[in-house]
Design a protein around this motif. Structure first.
Motif, PDB file in Angstrom:
ATOM      1  N   VAL A 172       0.839  -1.205   0.000  1.00 13.70           N
ATOM      2  CA  VAL A 172       0.000   0.000   0.000  1.00 13.70           C
ATOM      3  C   VAL A 172       0.872   1.252   0.000  1.00 13.70           C
ATOM      4  N   ALA A 173       1.948   1.231   0.791  1.00 15.59           N
ATOM      5  CA  ALA A 173       2.852   2.385   0.837  1.00 15.59           C
ATOM      6  C   ALA A 173       3.446   2.659  -0.540  1.00 15.59           C
ATOM      7  N   HIS A 174       3.883   1.595  -1.222  1.00 17.06           N
ATOM      8  CA  HIS A 174       4.458   1.765  -2.552  1.00 17.06           C
ATOM      9  C   HIS A 174       3.418   2.311  -3.528  1.00 17.06           C
ATOM     10  N   ARG A 175       2.216   1.819  -3.419  1.00 16.14           N
ATOM     11  CA  ARG A 175       1.146   2.276  -4.313  1.00 16.14           C
ATOM     12  C   ARG A 175       0.848   3.761  -4.102  1.00 16.14           C
ATOM     13  N   ARG A 176       1.059   4.230  -2.887  1.00 19.13           N
ATOM     14  CA  ARG A 176       0.828   5.645  -2.581  1.00 19.13           C
ATOM     15  C   ARG A 176       2.060   6.505  -2.828  1.00 19.13           C
ATOM     16  N   GLY A 177       3.113   5.913  -3.364  1.00 19.28           N
ATOM     17  CA  GLY A 177       4.304   6.665  -3.671  1.00 19.28           C
ATOM     18  C   GLY A 177       5.195   6.941  -2.476  1.00 19.28           C
ATOM     19  N   LEU A 178       5.018   6.183  -1.395  1.00 17.37           N
ATOM     20  CA  LEU A 178       5.835   6.365  -0.198  1.00 17.37           C
ATOM     21  C   LEU A 178       7.048   5.450  -0.246  1.00 17.37           C
ATOM     22  N   ASP A 179       8.160   5.952   0.213  1.00 22.49           N
ATOM     23  CA  ASP A 179       9.373   5.147   0.303  1.00 22.49           C
ATOM     24  C   ASP A 179       9.405   4.422   1.639  1.00 22.49           C
ATOM     25  N   VAL A 180       9.703   3.131   1.580  1.00 19.53           N
ATOM     26  CA  VAL A 180       9.885   2.331   2.794  1.00 19.53           C
ATOM     27  C   VAL A 180      11.359   1.941   2.858  1.00 19.53           C
ATOM     28  N   PRO A 181      12.098   2.393   3.869  1.00 20.41           N
ATOM     29  CA  PRO A 181      11.642   2.998   5.127  1.00 20.41           C
ATOM     30  C   PRO A 181      11.764   4.517   5.191  1.00 20.41           C
ATOM     31  N   GLY A 182      12.161   5.184   4.093  1.00 19.97           N
ATOM     32  CA  GLY A 182      12.383   6.623   4.169  1.00 19.97           C
ATOM     33  C   GLY A 182      11.186   7.409   4.657  1.00 19.97           C
ATOM     34  N   ASP A 183      10.006   7.118   4.064  1.00 18.72           N
ATOM     35  CA  ASP A 183       8.788   7.816   4.470  1.00 18.72           C
ATOM     36  C   ASP A 183       7.991   7.042   5.524  1.00 18.72           C
TER      37      ASP A 183
END
Length: 361
Positions: free
Chosen positions: A272-283
């Motif tokens: 879900v984080a990737h789909r929302r354009g969030l970096d894991v673990p940066g964001d």
């Protein structure tokens, strides 16, 4: 290994021929294993039970099979593994450990998949009537009251695996779920996170409640106010993890870290984080629980709590086989065995990213 389809549950009642040990057990109102104990002269059978079995044997004119008795004397033990776990990773580790130890302990394993409800009762009755020597119950069946009551009434030795709060009188293998969740949440806090989301597991399992308790205790310990909006409810399934992560990441003020009650839901959170354009673990820091194969099959690999599922399953088989072969009461001090857990740090966690403050003129 001996497997059977969930659609072929039958009783062992015969329409003709010589009476079976299950027929004796049914008439005496006991388990086939209890009948076997009476036949083999073991001492830990109550007098009233022994009389009932003896009367049933006489009534049915039952004659024990010499070959079967020889096999029993050689130490062959039949153990049933009942499972209804939505996590493929957990199930894989559980079966791996169980089958490995079965080969070492000269145990025949009978694997039965069953759904919660009427089917779980049918499968359990099928095993009891077939003369099963003992049963291992992983979650969620380890806390299915109807199954536990049925096995207790039939006096079938049972081991519950990975229950958060096992039944006091039952054999049990577990870890300290509360302490494990407390340890992981402390780790996330130590990284600098203060807004930490949590995805719960199946609400019907005590392990879910214990993990939530550990998360909340760590927040209290650090002086971080609890925020109910940061707790999303899951079911230990990937699908429920997707829904829970969408809820948490849809908040006006998103969490900087999410701790999921198992790896399946943590992997869904990463998706879900990737789909929302969030970096894991940066964001977003994401942590899981169990350390199943899924935790290293995704990117980034998950920081998680290692629950030694395969080793716990091995211990369950060994404990149950030993109990059956000893045919004696269990020492209360050795009914429950608690394994150590380990926090495994990988690539899915980091300190929260510092974002520049935007000045408003």
């Amino acid at each position: 290994m001996n497997t059977s389809s969930i659609g072929r549950v039958k009783t062992s009642r015969r329409t003709g021929g010589a009476p079976t040990i299950s027929d004796v057990a049914r008439l005496a109102g006991v388990s086939p294993m209890t009948v076997s104990r009476v036949i083999n002269g073991t001492s830990n059978v109550r007098a009233a039970t022994r009389d009932a079995v003896t009367h049933a044997i006489a009534t049915l004119n039952y004659a024990p099979n010499p070959a079967a008795r020889s096999l029993a004397g050689a130490g062959q033990v039949r153990i049933g593994l009942l499972y209804s776990n939505p996590s493929a990773g957990f199930l894989s580790e559980f079966l791996l450990g169980s089958l490995d130890q079965a080969a070492r302990s000269d145990v025949q394993i009978i694997i039965e998949k069953c759904d919660l409800g009427e089917h779980e009762i049918a499968v359990t009755r099928h095993l009891i009537e077939g003369g099963i020597d003992g049963i291992i119950l992983p979650p969620p069946l380890c806390e299915a009251d109807a199954v536990l009551d049925l096995l207790a009434a039939a006096q079938v030795p049972t081991v519950s695996l990975a229950s958060g709060l096992p039944v006091p009188d039952m054999l049990a293998i577990r870890i300290d779920d509360r302490e494990a969740a407390l340890t992981m949440t402390r780790h996330i806090i130590a990284l600098g996170h203060r807004r930490i989301g949590f995805i719960t597991g199946n609400p019907n399992l005590s392990s879910s409640a214990r993990r939530l308790e550990g998360y909340a205790a760590a927040l209290d310990e650090a002086g971080i106010a609890r925020d109910e909006s940061l707790i999303a409810h899951g079911l230990f399934t990937y699908r429920s993890g997707l829904d829970a992560a969408e809820t948490l990441l849809g908040l006006a003020e998103q969490p900087s870290a999410i701790f999921s009650s198992n790896d399946d839901m943590a992997a869904a959170t990463v998706a879900v984080a990737h789909r929302r354009g969030l970096d894991v673990p940066g964001d977003l820091t994401v942590c899981g629980f169990d350390d199943t194969t899924l935790s290293t099959a995704i990117w980034p690999e998950l920081t998680t709590i290692h629950q030694p599922i395969a080793d716990m399953a091995r211990s369950a088989v060994e404990m149950l086989a030993s109990t059956i072969r000893r045919s004696q009461a269990i020492d209360p001090h050795h009914r429950h065995k608690t394994f150590d857990f380990t926090l495994i740090r990988r690539q899915s966690d980091s300190a929260p990213r510092r974002r520049p403050k935007v000045s408003v003129d």
